[in-house]
Design a protein around this motif. Structure first.
Motif, PDB file in Angstrom:
ATOM      1  N   ASP A   1      94.403 148.887  55.740  1.00 24.49           N
ATOM      2  CA  ASP A   1      94.340 148.657  54.292  1.00 24.49           C
ATOM      3  C   ASP A   1      95.184 147.448  53.868  1.00 24.49           C
ATOM      4  O   ASP A   1      95.261 147.124  52.687  1.00 24.49           O
ATOM      5  N   ALA A   2      95.820 146.783  54.835  1.00 20.86           N
ATOM      6  CA  ALA A   2      96.589 145.572  54.509  1.00 20.86           C
ATOM      7  C   ALA A   2      95.641 144.375  54.488  1.00 20.86           C
ATOM      8  O   ALA A   2      94.635 144.369  55.199  1.00 20.86           O
ATOM      9  N   PRO A   3      95.951 143.376  53.652  1.00 23.21           N
ATOM     10  CA  PRO A   3      95.105 142.179  53.684  1.00 23.21           C
ATOM     11  C   PRO A   3      95.244 141.474  55.037  1.00 23.21           C
ATOM     12  O   PRO A   3      96.307 141.508  55.645  1.00 23.21           O
ATOM     13  N   ALA A   4      94.140 140.873  55.485  1.00 22.99           N
ATOM     14  CA  ALA A   4      94.197 140.145  56.750  1.00 22.99           C
ATOM     15  C   ALA A   4      95.144 138.961  56.579  1.00 22.99           C
ATOM     16  O   ALA A   4      95.155 138.330  55.524  1.00 22.99           O
ATOM     17  N   PRO A   5      95.942 138.637  57.581  1.00 20.78           N
ATOM     18  CA  PRO A   5      96.886 137.523  57.464  1.00 20.78           C
ATOM     19  C   PRO A   5      96.197 136.165  57.453  1.00 20.78           C
ATOM     20  O   PRO A   5      96.795 135.167  57.075  1.00 20.78           O
TER      21      PRO A   5
END
Ligand SMILES: [Zn+2]
Ligand SMILES: [Zn+2]
Length: 332
Positions: free
Chosen positions: A219-223
């Motif tokens: 659920d984290a934004p892609a780096p």
């Protein structure tokens, strides 16, 4: 008493596999009889056992990542010799005549039959297979090590081809298929970003250890903006997340045979020519290509061995997400 072999059989969906013995029979025309050395456990076996796939032939012996030694050749089999080590994958039979089979797309044959689903598989000490769907195993791989190549590896290869060779690739779910796919992707000079279940530090560490440039919660934004993403986890809610992570023109490939429902999502995350597609089954050409490539790289699989009699434990451990690598049943 006639000679017998041992197997773990599914009799009804949502019940444990049961230990059985069956009489050995001679292979039929075109078949080989295989003494099973190792059979990996795939998420698809879980879907069969859990009644999530529509057309199992019950009772069935699951298992479609079989490595074994040819014990007997049926009439007309001349492509193999006795004692040869071979692998049996998911695709067990196709009609050879339909529009898909004749166009090199036998993976889509409507009459295809699949190992461990409609044809008895490898959770057993002996297996039978149509020799036209059997492949030699390169000698550099050990028995257990080779087993996950036959589905996790092959399906991973087909999904990688569908994802293309863009420099940045996302993998959603980091189990048996992803741990092989990442090795192939890195061999193709792709940078890999691994998305795991939030809080699953073990999967995150596994991905980093296998060479991911970055690993973090799904659920984290892609780096970084991705060229393509492969969704291996059977969780439909990952699809919109993956679509958001890929750049315009990017591809999201769903690699599983079954997935929970995909939630609705705004058109804007598909717009700009992003592509959402699935990959189904495999062709024999995929197997030939991938086994040669796996030998060349060489792919190293991480396996967790279980006795055949402990198949239910292996299945439970996979279901609970406890495994870093592929569970492999060893009958002897
Ligand atoms: Zn066909
Ligand atoms: Zn599989």
């Amino acid at each position: 008493m006639a000679p017998q072999f041992r197997a773990m059989q599914l009799e009804r969906a949502n019940t444990p596999l049961r230990q059985i013995t069956r009489a050995l029979r001679a292979p039929r025309a075109g078949e080989v009889r295989i003494s099973v050395l190792a059979c990996a456990v795939c998420r698809t076996d879980l879907h069969v056992i859990d009644g999530e796939l529509p057309e199992p032939v019950l009772p069935i012996i699951p298992g479609h990542e079989i490595v074994g030694q040819i014990e007997e050749l049926g009439p007309g089999v001349d492509a193999f010799r006795l004692g040869q080590r071979v692998g049996v994958p998911w695709l067990g039979w196709t009609c050879g005549a339909c529009e898909f089979c004749t166009a090199g797309r036998e993976n889509l044959c409507p009459d295809a039959r699949f190992t461990g689903y409609q044809l008895d598989g490898g959770f057993a000490s002996t297996a039978y297979a149509d020799s036209r769907y059997v492949f030699g195993i390169p000698p550099r791989f050990g028995d257990a090590e080779a087993a996950p190549l036959l589905c996790a590896g092959l399906i991973g290869w087909r999904t990688l081809k569908a994802a293309g060779r863009g420099p940045r690739l996302g993998l959603y779910g980091f189990g048996a298929a992803a741990h092989i796919a990442i090795q192939v992707a890195r061999f193709q000079d792709q940078e890999v970003f691994a998305f795991v279940r939030p809080g699953d530090e073990k999967a995150r560490d596994f991905a980093l250890r296998m060479g991911a440039a970055w690993a973090g919660p799904s659920d984290a934004p892609a780096p970084a903006s991705l060229d393509a993403a492969i969704v291996f986890a059977p969780a439909g809610e990952l699809v919109p997340l993956a679509l958001r992570a890929v750049k315009p023109g990017g591809v999201v490939v769903c690699g599983g045979i079954h997935m929970s429902a995909i939630p609705s999502f705004p058109y804007s995350i598909l717009w700009h020519e992003r592509v959402l597609r699935s990959v189904a089954n495999l062709t024999r050409a995929d197997a030939v290509e991938f086994l040669a490539l796996a030998e060349q790289i060489p792919v190293r699989t991480e396996t967790i061995p279980y006795l055949l009699d402990d198949a239910n434990q292996a299945v439970a451990d996979l279901r609970e997400g406890k495994l870093s690598g592929a569970a492999v049943l060893i009958p002897q």
